[in-house]
Structure formats: structure tokens, C-alpha cells
Write an enzyme that holds these catalytic residues in place. Structure first.
Site, PDB file in Angstrom:
ATOM      1  CB  CYS A 121      56.359 150.833 147.417  1.00  0.00           C
ATOM      2  SG  CYS A 121      56.546 150.838 145.606  1.00  0.00           S
ATOM      3  CB  CYS A 123      52.737 151.713 143.623  1.00  0.00           C
ATOM      4  SG  CYS A 123      52.673 150.333 144.796  1.00  0.00           S
ATOM      5  CB  CYS A 131      57.073 151.747 142.152  1.00  0.00           C
ATOM      6  SG  CYS A 131      55.857 150.411 142.147  1.00  0.00           S
ATOM      7  CE  LYS A 196      56.866 144.164 143.435  1.00  0.00           C
ATOM      8  NZ  LYS A 196      56.571 145.461 144.103  1.00  0.00           N
ATOM      9  NE  ARG A 206      49.922 145.484 140.193  1.00  0.00           N
ATOM     10  CZ  ARG A 206      50.589 145.096 139.120  1.00  0.00           C
ATOM     11  NH1 ARG A 206      49.932 144.852 137.996  1.00  0.00           N
ATOM     12  NH2 ARG A 206      51.897 144.959 139.150  1.00  0.00           N
ATOM     13  NE  ARG A 218      53.187 149.181 139.592  1.00  0.00           N
ATOM     14  CZ  ARG A 218      52.210 148.937 140.438  1.00  0.00           C
ATOM     15  NH1 ARG A 218      51.989 147.696 140.829  1.00  0.00           N
ATOM     16  NH2 ARG A 218      51.455 149.897 140.914  1.00  0.00           N
ATOM     17  CD  GLU A 234      67.382 143.620 139.906  1.00  0.00           C
ATOM     18  OE1 GLU A 234      67.594 144.231 140.968  1.00  0.00           O
ATOM     19  OE2 GLU A 234      66.978 144.179 138.876  1.00  0.00           O
ATOM     20  CE  LYS A 249      54.771 141.077 145.576  1.00  0.00           C
ATOM     21  NZ  LYS A 249      54.522 142.459 146.023  1.00  0.00           N
ATOM     22  CB  SER A 275      47.238 139.065 146.081  1.00  0.00           C
ATOM     23  OG  SER A 275      47.726 139.523 144.826  1.00  0.00           O
ATOM     24  CE1 TYR A 314      47.939 139.867 151.502  1.00  0.00           C
ATOM     25  CE2 TYR A 314      48.859 138.331 149.909  1.00  0.00           C
ATOM     26  CZ  TYR A 314      48.688 139.616 150.358  1.00  0.00           C
ATOM     27  OH  TYR A 314      49.263 140.661 149.675  1.00  0.00           O
TER      28      TYR A 314
END
Length: 326
Positions: A121, A123, A131, A196, A206, A218, A234, A249, A275, A314
Site C-alpha cells: 500500500c 498510505c 492509499c 476491507k 494508524r 477512506r 469484491e 478485515k 488493531s 497481534y
């Protein structure tokens, strides 16, 4: 009472070993892809304020982190880069010596067996945080495709095993597949961020990637969280364009979409435990409101049960330790 007829479902729940025998869904260390953030500079290990236990790492400290990951049995990482310098077109994303490219090369040199997924990406590398290419306040689709293909090729040249484009431009899989094939990387698979959503759950990322848009949002390229059928369109277009994996996501609020994608497509499905989902659990655990281990294991198991073949999370290192202890 002796004439009543009913099912005895509890018979299979009597002991821990009996429950384990009939358990339908299992987590394995091989299921996880662990995100890493690499940064320019030296001797940097900066904890992300909103993501306890997650760090921005300079390359000189990356090897020790990778060693821990390998020792835990984790087979795959996904690399994100945070450069010192940014510009309007995100040139650091496709520079031969960009921070992600350097991270890939180091990883493959030290741990060649580790599967390296490269987030593809712009961004993190653009001064405006969007992006793609921006002109008159608009994110331009087609001019962005050329830069994304260049980025993917540079990452493949650095040694990436999988290209994971996350930008949500129309035609991004087709452009990247063409670029990779033309450069001789027909064997490199694409793990598309196919579904997404434009989600509030991305906030802590971010912070980590320093990629918040400097204007607007976005929503013109990421999906509306209210839409379900759009996810089919998609995913289908990405498959037609050459995607080898499909990412959904975020994960936690989109279990229905994970199941839809799993039921309708035959490629591996990847859930991104994002996140904000991580940060909420960490915050609640820090306040003593929940049992972190039990919550995390239940949450990730539910993502697997919903249809995920792989999970970007994570929590990967924590869960790998817990699975070893069992």
C-alpha cells in the site's frame, strides 16, 4: 419423569479430555500471521501507545524479534514500514532501499524459512496518508495502480513470499498480477485485502503506522460496514483478477462475511484481527475486567470457526506461548 424422552447432549461434556476429543475447531500456531512494523533509524523499539506489546522496530533490532517469533513456532509475518520521509506519491513504498524492502531482505537472509508477507500500500509513505495518488482532493484510481504494481514488484525483488495489497483501488489485483508476471514473478501469490471495510477499528494501527489521512477519510474506496452483498462482488472480482488468498478485515464484527466468503470461494480465507480489536482486549485486561487469555482464545477460535484458514493477529506470540504450555 421416567416417560420423558430428550437428548443427552451433556454426555460429551463431562471431562476436559472428553470435551477435547469432540472439539470441532482448533487453533494451531501455523494459523497465525504476525504483523511487524519496521522503521528507519537505529536502536529504536518504540511501543505503540494504543497497542501495548506492539512496537515500531528499527532494522538493527529486527533480528532478535524474528528469532523469538521463529522460536515460538510462528511460520509467517506481515511487514509494514514507517519511513522517516514521505511524499505526495509515496515513493518510499517502491524504492529498492525502502524500509519494507530492507526488512524483507534482512528477514529472508537471517530466517529464509519464515514466510514473509509484504503489505502493499502507499498510505504509510504518502504525505497525505491516502492509499493512492491524490489530485484536487480526490484519490485517483487508475494512476494509483501503476504505483501499486511498482511497489509489489520491488517487494518481490527484495524476497517477499506473498504480496498483500491493501489499498482497495478497483483493479488493484489485476494490475499487481500483471506487474509481477511481467517482472518474472509468476510464482508469487497475492493475498488480497479483498473485503476491507471502512472501519473505526483501525484507529490504533494508524498510530503504529503513522498513516492517518491528513484530510477526509477512506470511505470512497473502503467498503461501507452496512453492506454484505458488496463483499461478494469484491471477492469475486479479485478471484477473477488472480488473487490466491482473500482477506476479510476487520474480523470480530464481520464473522458473517468471513463465513459468506468461505462458503462461496475455494481459496484460503484470511481474517485480520485488527488493531482496535486488540486494543480493546488489552485495555479491558489491564483494568482487570476480563481474563485476557480466555477472551483471546475464544475470540480467535470464533474467527477460525467462522471459516478463516489463517488469522493475522497481534496476539500471535501470546497464543503461541499458551498453546505450547497446554
Amino acid at each position: 419423569m421416567k416417560h420423558l424422552q430428550f437428548s443427552r447432549h451433556r454426555r460429551l461434556r463431562q471431562t476436559a479430555n472428553l470435551r477435547a476429543m469432540v472439539r470441532e475447531t482448533h487453533l494451531h500456531t501455523e494459523d497465525f500471521i504476525y504483523p511487524l512494523f519496521v522503521v528507519d533509524g537505529a536502536n529504536k523499539k518504540i511501543e505503540v501507545a494504543s497497542m501495548p506489546g506492539v512496537y515500531n522496530l528499527s532494522l538493527d533490532l529486527l533480528e532478535a524479534e524474528l528469532q523469538e517469533i521463529v522460536d515460538l513456532g510462528i511460520k509467517s509475518i506481515i511487514l509494514f514500514g514507517v519511513p522517516d520521509e514521505k511524499d505526495e506519491v509515496g515513493s518510499g513504498a517502491y524504492h529498492d532501499h525502502g524500509i519494507v524492502q530492507q526488512g524483507i531482505k534482512l528477514t529472508k537472509e537471517k530466517f529464509p524459512e519464515l514466510v514473509v508477507v509484504a503489505d502493499t500500500c502507499l498510505c504509510e509513505f504518502t504525505s497525505h496518508g491516502h492509499c493512492g495518488v491524490v489530485e484536487n482532493g480526490q484519490v485517483l484510481n487508475d494512476p494509483s495502480l501503476d504505483l501499486l504494481a511498482k511497489t509489489a514488484v520491488s517487494q518481490a525483488e527484495a524476497g517477499a513470499d506473498i504480496i498483500a495489497p491493501s489499498n482497495m483501488m478497483d483493479g488493484f489485483v489485476a494490475a499487481i498480477r500483471y506487474g509481477l508476471d511481467e517482472a518474472g514473478f509468476q510464482h508469487i501469490p497475492i493475498m488480497s485485502y479483498a473485503v476491507k471495510y471502512s472501519s473505526a477499528f483501525y484507529g490504533p494501527f494508524r498510530d503504529a503506522a503513522q498513516s492517518a489521512p491528513s484530510f477526509g477519510d477512506r470511505k470512497t474506496y473502503q467498503m461501507d460496514p452496512a453492506n454484505r452483498l458488496e463483499a461478494f462482488r469484491e471477492a469475486e472480482s479479485d478471484i477473477q483478477e488472480g488473487a490466491d488468498f482473500l482477506i476479510v478485515k476487520p474480523a470480530l464484527s464481520y464473522m458473517d462475511i468471513i463465513r459468506d466468503v468461505k462458503n462461496n470461494f475455494t481459496v484460503p480465507v484470511v481474517a485480520y484481527n485488527v488493531s482496535g480489536e486488540y486494543a480493546m482486549v488489552k485495555a479491558a485486561a489491564a483494568n482487570g475486567w476480563i481474563n485476557e487469555k480466555e477472551i483471546v482464545m475464544e475470540m480467535l477460535t470464533s474467527m477460525k470457526r467462522a471459516g478463516s484458514d489463517l488469522i493475522i493477529t497481534y496476539f500471535a506470540k501470546d497464543v503461541a506461548r499458551w498453546l505450547k504450555d497446554n
